[in-house]
Design a protein around this motif. Sequence first.
Motif, short mmCIF file in Angstrom:
data_model
loop_
_atom_site.label_atom_id
_atom_site.label_comp_id
_atom_site.label_asym_id
_atom_site.label_seq_id
_atom_site.Cartn_x
_atom_site.Cartn_y
_atom_site.Cartn_z
N GLN A 1 16.45 -15.33 90.69
CA GLN A 1 17.25 -16.31 89.79
C GLN A 1 16.64 -16.42 88.63
O GLN A 1 15.52 -17.09 88.60
N GLN A 2 17.18 -16.16 87.51
CA GLN A 2 16.21 -16.54 86.03
C GLN A 2 15.87 -18.07 86.25
O GLN A 2 16.73 -18.98 86.45
N GLY A 3 14.73 -18.35 86.03
CA GLY A 3 14.23 -19.65 85.89
C GLY A 3 13.57 -20.07 86.99
O GLY A 3 12.95 -21.33 87.07
N ASP A 4 13.82 -19.40 88.02
CA ASP A 4 13.34 -19.70 89.34
C ASP A 4 11.91 -19.03 89.56
O ASP A 4 11.85 -18.07 90.31
N ASN A 5 11.01 -19.60 88.94
CA ASN A 5 9.70 -18.63 89.05
C ASN A 5 8.33 -19.15 89.91
O ASN A 5 7.73 -18.35 89.92
N ASP A 6 8.58 -20.11 90.57
CA ASP A 6 7.44 -20.66 91.21
C ASP A 6 6.97 -19.97 92.32
O ASP A 6 5.87 -19.63 92.61
N ALA A 7 8.09 -19.36 93.25
CA ALA A 7 7.62 -18.83 94.62
C ALA A 7 7.04 -17.18 94.01
O ALA A 7 6.07 -17.03 94.65
N LEU A 8 7.66 -16.62 93.24
CA LEU A 8 7.13 -15.69 92.71
C LEU A 8 5.79 -15.72 92.21
O LEU A 8 4.83 -14.90 92.32
N THR A 9 5.40 -16.52 91.30
CA THR A 9 4.05 -16.91 90.68
C THR A 9 3.04 -16.97 91.90
O THR A 9 1.98 -16.68 91.64
N GLN A 10 3.62 -17.92 92.89
CA GLN A 10 2.52 -18.13 93.86
C GLN A 10 2.12 -17.03 94.75
O GLN A 10 1.25 -16.55 95.05
N ALA A 11 3.34 -16.21 94.93
CA ALA A 11 3.31 -14.81 95.70
C ALA A 11 2.25 -14.06 94.85
O ALA A 11 1.85 -13.12 95.57
N LEU A 12 2.49 -13.88 93.68
CA LEU A 12 1.59 -13.02 92.83
C LEU A 12 0.14 -13.42 92.92
O LEU A 12 -0.80 -12.38 92.91
N ASN A 13 -0.09 -14.66 92.67
CA ASN A 13 -1.43 -15.39 92.93
C ASN A 13 -2.13 -14.97 94.04
O ASN A 13 -3.13 -14.70 94.29
N ALA A 14 -1.44 -15.07 95.27
CA ALA A 14 -2.00 -14.81 96.61
C ALA A 14 -2.14 -13.22 96.90
O ALA A 14 -3.23 -12.80 97.31
N TRP A 15 -1.30 -12.48 96.20
CA TRP A 15 -1.60 -11.09 96.22
C TRP A 15 -2.97 -10.63 95.32
O TRP A 15 -3.74 -9.90 95.60
N LEU A 16 -2.95 -11.13 94.10
CA LEU A 16 -4.04 -10.86 93.45
C LEU A 16 -5.31 -11.28 94.17
O LEU A 16 -6.46 -10.62 94.33
N LYS A 17 -5.47 -12.27 94.77
CA LYS A 17 -6.61 -12.93 95.53
C LYS A 17 -6.90 -12.10 96.79
O LYS A 17 -7.96 -11.73 96.94
#
Length: 147
Positions: A43-59
């Motif tokens: 949902q637009q504006g609801d970025n935190d969970a995605l940002t966290q999941a992306l950082n975990a994936w990168l790590k």
Amino acid sequence: MPSTKIILTAETVPHVALDFMNNTHFEELDMVQSLGELITHYQQGDNDALTQALNAWLKHTQAHFSRENELMIDIQFPMYLVHSGEHSRVLEEMESMVTSWNNDHDIEMLSDYVFTAWPQWFEQHVNSMDMVTAQFALMHGYTQDLK
Ligand SMILES: [Fe+2]
Ligand SMILES: [Fe+2]
């Protein structure tokens, strides 16, 4: 949404000759699957969970690639530069994708990467460089129990 949506799983991804490599791949596919669900329900504006999941994936990807790079050095894999060079290239691509997400929150761009570009690359990479590296390790007496 892109027309080609590729979901790789432990069953569909190619398996290589070393268990520790397969296990890392399966873990990564689980992470990407969760990421895919977050993207689908975004949902637009609801970025935190995605940002966290992306950082975990990168790590996870950083650890995945450096473990394989170490293995190649251990076994003196002759195509070390090609395989590790591919890791560096993809890691840079992922890092710039995450940076771009943090700046723009462009869900279409992210969706294309996670559902199309990345799975295409991953399947092809596991099926070629990872496959050959694991096979070479086994043929040259690498014992996975010791690692
Ligand atoms: Fe791998
Ligand atoms: Fe690899």
